[in-house]
Design a protein around this motif. Structure first.
Motif, short mmCIF file in Angstrom:
data_model
loop_
_atom_site.label_atom_id
_atom_site.label_comp_id
_atom_site.label_asym_id
_atom_site.label_seq_id
_atom_site.Cartn_x
_atom_site.Cartn_y
_atom_site.Cartn_z
N ASP A 249 5.89 15.33 30.32
CA ASP A 249 7.04 15.31 29.39
C ASP A 249 7.84 16.61 29.49
N LYS A 250 7.12 17.73 29.60
CA LYS A 250 7.83 19.02 29.74
C LYS A 250 8.62 19.06 31.04
N ASN A 251 8.01 18.57 32.13
CA ASN A 251 8.71 18.55 33.41
C ASN A 251 9.92 17.63 33.38
N ASN A 257 17.47 18.85 32.01
CA ASN A 257 18.32 20.04 31.82
C ASN A 257 18.91 20.49 33.15
N ASN A 258 18.12 20.42 34.22
CA ASN A 258 18.62 20.82 35.53
C ASN A 258 19.76 19.93 35.99
N ILE A 262 23.65 21.23 36.83
CA ILE A 262 23.57 21.26 38.29
C ILE A 262 24.70 22.06 38.92
N ASN A 263 25.92 21.99 38.33
CA ASN A 263 27.05 22.75 38.89
C ASN A 263 26.79 24.24 38.83
N LYS A 433 21.74 16.85 45.36
CA LYS A 433 20.86 17.57 44.45
C LYS A 433 20.50 16.70 43.25
N ALA A 434 21.51 15.99 42.72
CA ALA A 434 21.28 15.14 41.57
C ALA A 434 20.31 14.00 41.92
N LYS A 435 20.50 13.40 43.11
CA LYS A 435 19.61 12.32 43.52
C LYS A 435 18.18 12.83 43.72
N ASP A 436 18.07 14.05 44.24
CA ASP A 436 16.74 14.62 44.41
C ASP A 436 16.04 14.78 43.07
#
Length: 660
Positions: A249-251, A257-258, A262-263, A433-436
């Protein structure tokens, strides 16, 4: 148990022989070698026993078919020579329904029930089933109370229904101390059944205890296997799984948030596209594969070179051996003519110290050359062995590299597949990055769902163990109740006292020497061996099967005990098969010298057939015939058959056979 034999059909190479049996008494008599005992052995063979193959049966016997009435069923048992299974066909006389199965005699792995919705897997189970009885359950170990229950076999009951000629004067139903331990314990179980120690309440408790033990064992086994599965897959206890879910859950929150930031992350970091990372990994794997392929090729080249050199060394060793053999062979020869042109040698020196061809004297140089050849041979052998060792080491090194090569190829294939997938959706750094992040997020969510599904498994292990522990309480309760029920059953010695009385009455009626009405019969429930005591001159004398001495006395003693058992079974309605086969009751007894015993036994037997045991089927084989009274023949079903090996009027079992 109602069991009546109607006929036996014997298929031989040249003839099919049908032998009928009377409803009450069938009497076979005559000379030896006529096949009288074989008839009873074939009946026993169809009922699941092994067959003593006589010379006649070895040459002529093909199969046997036994027709009988068992319970409320008309049954046919068909068995081929040497077969470990019996074809059983039965007709329910009430429902007129015909069924047919192939019943194995011995237990087989993964055996299926012969009758649906039952646990009948063997011929012995089927015979009990057709007779209308459940096989009695007995403890496997008689010393330990906490042991599994096993079914009493129909073959165990047959010991008291078939007195065969070989054992009639040598074994008292395997009860004696010298008997085979397994058979002795089984025979005692049959005696407990006959004497009523296996009452219905005891049987029910034994069956219930068996079911509880089986269920407990299944629960413990399932819990153990589930626990091993969780350990092998590194799945901890419930608390550990909850801790892992909290970490997930923390991850998940961190990744969300990441994605939102992302920008900002792209501006702060010199981020490379995931495709570029995979390409770099693919290149490094390609270089490694190329290096491994080159190394494998180099090693294979070295192996090939060493194998060629190995052949050269082998050839050199052979040439050296040939040279040494030729030298030693020619050295002792004396040439009178030239081996090339065949001209006679001039100025031959008849001296063993000079060569007959070149005239040069022999010296120690030849000995030196022989020693030198041995050194060369030793050196070649050493080099040959070294080459073999080096080839073996190179093969191992090559195999290790090939294994590593396959592993690298598989890993590179996974990277290539991921690279193809990413290249097909190649997008901006932001989207990549978002897809990753999304892919990682999906993996974490899937792991969380899987962990939630595993939670019941960890709880189930404890639940299974708790259920098994609860069954242990029930098991202990049933063990106490069963022990009390057995003790209560064994305290009721009514059947035991009746058996003693019947046995003594049989011995007195037959007229066994040394026994009278005032003797005392004792049968201990520890071994069930009958003993006869007599007081004389302030001393007590004991008589039992083992100390009778005379084989004839032992035969009569055993026959009387068997008759007492069947009389008791008739009175108390004990589930013992309602037939008795006696092979040679006058074994070791002369019908002329011991006419009183001969007459006494058969007179008593015919008396039982006419009255008390009129529902019991007797099949008797003997040397001589004691006439069945005409009055008895009219009253009950009887059949007599005189058999000889050489008289056409009284043919043997296989009429055309003239061998042994």
């Amino acid at each position: 148990m109602n069991l009546k034999i109607e006929n036996l059909t014997l298929t031989c190479r040249k003839e099919i022989i049908k032998i009928p049996f009377a409803n009450n008494i069938t009497y076979f008599y005559g000379k030896m070698g006529a096949g009288k005992s074989t008839i009873l052995q074939l009946i026993d063979y169809c009922l699941g026993n092994e067959l003593i193959v006589t010379p006649a049966l070895q040459q002529e016997f093909i199969n046997a078919e036994l027709k009988l009435v068992l319970g409320n069923n008309q049954v046919i048992l068909f068995r081929e020579k040497g077969s470990n299974q019996v074809q059983v066909e039965w007709t329910d006389l009430q429902k007129q329904e015909v069924l047919n199965v192939i019943a194995p005699i011995y237990k087989q792995e993964n055996a299926q029930p012969l009758v649906p919705n039952t646990n009948i897997i063997l011929l012995t189970d089927l015979l009990f089933y057709l007779g209308g009885f459940q096989p009695p359950l007995v403890r496997k170990s008689k010393r330990t109370e906490n042991t599994e229950l096993i079914r009493l076999s129909f073959r165990d009951l047959m010991w008291y229904c078939y007195l065969n000629q070989d054992e009639i004067d040598s074994s008292l139903f395997h009860l004696e101390r010298e008997a085979n331990n397994f058979k002795r314990l089984k025979s005692r179980d049959v005696m407990r059944l006959i004497l009523g120690f296996h009452q219905e309440s005891v049987a029910l408790l034994e069956n219930e205890l068996l079911e509880v033990r089986n269920e407990k064992s299944t629960l413990y086994s399932t819990a153990k296997q589930l626990h091993m599965f969780l350990e092998e897959n590194q799945i901890g206890e419930t608390s550990t799984i909850f801790e892992r879910i909290e970490d997930i859950d923390k991850n998940i929150n961190q990744i969300k948030n990441n994605i939102n930031n992302i920008n900002q992350e792209i501006q702060q970091e010199n981020t490379t596209h995931p495709v570029d990372k995979l390409k770099e990994e693919a290149r490094s794997y390609a270089i490694l594969l190329d290096e491994l392929n080159t190394s494998v090729y180099d090693i294979e080249v070295q192996i090939a070179q060493r194998k060629r050199l190995l052949g050269e060394f082998a050839s050199a060793k052979m040439k050296v051996n040939r040279s040494l053999i030729a030298r030693n062979t020619l050295k002792a020869l004396s040439f009178s003519s030239c081996p090339q042109c065949e001209r006679e040698l001039i100025n031959r020196v008849p001296n063993n110290k000079h060569c007959s061809l070149c005239k040069i004297p022999f010296d120690d140089q030849n000995h030196f050359e022989s020693n030198n050849i041995e050194v060369i041979k030793t050196d070649l052998t050493s080099r040959y062995n070294e080459l073999q060792d080096s080839i073996t080491r190179l093969n191992r090194q090559r195999d290790a590299m090939v294994k590593e090569l396959h592993r690298i190829k598989e890993e590179k294939q996974v990277i290539d597949e991921d690279l193809i997938e990413l290249q097909s959706t190649y997008d901006s750094i932001y989207l990549a990055k978002a897809k990753d992040y999304e892919r990682t997020l999906g993996e974490l969510k899937a792991e969380k769902v899987a962990l939630h599904k595993l939670l019941p498994l960890t709880n189930q292990v404890q639940e299974l163990q708790d259920k098994a522990d609860n069954l242990s309480v029930d098991e202990e309760r049933l063990k106490r109740e069963l022990k009390e029920a057995r003790e209560k059953a064994e305290k009721d010695n009514t059947n035991l006292e009746e058996l003693k009385s019947l046995f003594l009455e049989n011995l007195v009626e037959v007229g066994l020497p040394g026994v009278n009405q005032n003797d005392i019969v004792s049968i201990s429930t520890n071994d069930f061996i009958p003993k006869i005591y007599r007081e004389k001159d302030d001393d007590v004398f004991e008589m039992q099967f083992s100390n009778l001495g005379s084989g004839g006395k032992k035969t009569i003693f055993k026959c009387c005990f068997a008759l007492a058992i069947h009389r008791l079974a008739k009175q108390r309605k004990i589930p013992l098969p309602t037939f008795l086969m006696i092979d040679t009751p006058m074994k070791n007894i002369s019908e002329r010298e011991n006419e009183d015993i001969f007459k006494g036994f058969y007179t008593f037997l015919y008396k039982l057939v006419e009255n008390e045991l009129k529902d019991l089927q007797f099949i008797v084989v003997d040397k001589e015939y004691y006439p069945i009274p005409v009055k008895l023949s009219k009253k009950v079903g009887t059949l007599t058959k005189h058999m000889t090996p050489d008289d056409p009027m009284y043919p043997p079992l296989i009429p055309y056979y003239k061998g042994h």
